[in-house]
Design a protein around this motif. Structure first.
Motif, PDB file in Angstrom:
ATOM      1  N   THR A 189       0.818  -1.216   0.000  1.00 51.74           N
ATOM      2  CA  THR A 189       0.000   0.000   0.000  1.00 51.74           C
ATOM      3  C   THR A 189       0.851   1.265   0.000  1.00 51.74           C
ATOM      4  OG1 THR A 189      -0.169  -0.102   2.422  1.00 51.74           O
ATOM      5  CG2 THR A 189      -1.940  -1.133   1.143  1.00 51.74           C
ATOM      6  N   SER A 190       2.070   1.175   0.523  1.00 50.66           N
ATOM      7  CA  SER A 190       2.932   2.366   0.549  1.00 50.66           C
ATOM      8  C   SER A 190       3.445   2.725  -0.838  1.00 50.66           C
ATOM      9  CB  SER A 190       4.116   2.139   1.490  1.00 50.66           C
ATOM     10  OG  SER A 190       4.945   1.090   1.017  1.00 50.66           O
ATOM     11  N   ARG A 192       1.463   2.632  -3.518  1.00 54.76           N
ATOM     12  CA  ARG A 192       0.303   2.943  -4.357  1.00 54.76           C
ATOM     13  C   ARG A 192       0.166   4.451  -4.618  1.00 54.76           C
ATOM     14  NH1 ARG A 192      -4.200  -0.999  -1.484  1.00 54.76           N
ATOM     15  NH2 ARG A 192      -3.191  -2.976  -2.060  1.00 54.76           N
TER      16      ARG A 192
END
Length: 315
Positions: A189-190, A192
């Motif tokens: 997620t980091s 994205r």
């Protein structure tokens, strides 16, 4: 007096319900007909308009016209051009039936077709019905294609071919949209981000680095604009060296020229001679080209292309 058939055309690239004040007055004052349900239909009904879904045919519209006097036809996203043409021909033959009016309820904003590119990419990246090759790509696997497309754009610009420039710009844009779409689905997620994030960062950078346009900074000319840009960029990047941030993947002649430019701009004098004799000779040629205001990369490229033409002549 004959009534009117008002063809209401709206942009499919704007949110449903975004219409001009004139369009809202018309759809509230007259019955609206359309060929299928849509978010736009839902928005009109929610605002109190009477909308009926009917078969998109000339006779159907004329029957509704006879009943109500004036009606509105809400066109489909493609504009219902065939229906409009058929209706126009019929009313031209029988002008006493009705007047035909065209009303634009909304227009595509500049850059709206980029939204189409996003929509198409969503379809291509669908996990079940999309394109397996695109879904299998990564930033790393796509990197060579980005370079290739950039070079093809460079060739089109060099050839002064506007049509080719337009096409190759689209291919470069594809790379941007695809990279952003891959990032949107990154496992971590980091990692994205979205195309909106990319565009938002660009907008913020353009505003920040052009204070002579978006703020009250005074400039005396292009030299001042460039100096301000570089000063702001340096403050943003907090680089410790004049050569930090140079793209190392560019061709060696262009890389050398860029390094020389950075060093000169920083006011440095560097005593340097490459250890390899061939490297030293090539480096000296780039230094001389830079001193005389020539582009070593472009000069060698032109020589290579001339050689290619010579090969074809001999063949």
């Amino acid at each position: 007096m004959p009534g009117s058939v008002i063809l209401l055309v709206t942009s499919p690239r704007l949110p449903a319900g975004v219409l001009t004040a004139e369009a809202w007055d018309v759809v509230r004052a007259h019955p609206v007909y359309t060929g299928s349900d849509s978010p736009q239909v839902d928005a009109l009904r929610a605002a109190g308009a009477t909308v009926t879904v009917v078969d998109p045919a000339v006779e159907v519209l004329l029957d509704a016209l006879a009943e109500h006097g004036t009606i509105v036809w809400l066109a489909a996203p493609d504009g219902d051009e065939e229906l409009a043409r058929s209706l126009g021909l019929r009313l031209a033959r029988e002008p006493g039936l009705a007047a035909l009016e065209l009303l634009y309820g909304s227009w595509d904003p500049p850059g709206a077709r980029v939204l189409d590119a996003v929509t198409v990419m969503d379809r291509l990246m669908h996990p079940e019905t999309g394109d397996a090759w695109k879904r299998a790509q990564t930033h790393e696997s796509l990197a060579p294609f980005l370079l290739e497309e950039a070079y093809e754009l460079y060739d089109a610009i060099r050839d002064a071919d506007p049509e080719a420039v337009r096409e190759e710009l689209g291919d470069v844009l594809l790379q941007v949209v695809l990279h952003a779409r891959l990032a949107e689905e990154a496992a971590d997620t980091s990692d994205r981000f979205t195309l909106d994030d990319v565009a938002g960062d660009l907008v913020a950078k353009l505003i920040r680095r052009n204070p002579h346009v978006f703020a009250d900074t005074q400039v005396g000319g292009i030299d001042d604009i460039i100096a301000n840009w570089e000063q702001i960029k340096q403050a943003e990047k907090s680089r410790g060296s004049a050569v930090d941030g140079v793209a190392l993947s560019q061709p060696a002649l262009a890389l050398t020229a860029k390094l020389l430019h950075r060093v000169a701009r920083a006011g440095l004098t560097v005593d340097f001679t490459p250890a390899d004799p061939l490297g030293a000779a090539l480096f000296a040629l780039v230094v001389e080209a830079d001193r005389t205001g020539r582009d070593a990369e472009a000069a060698l490229r032109a020589a290579a292309l001339a050689y290619m033409d010579a090969v074809r002549r001999d063949e």
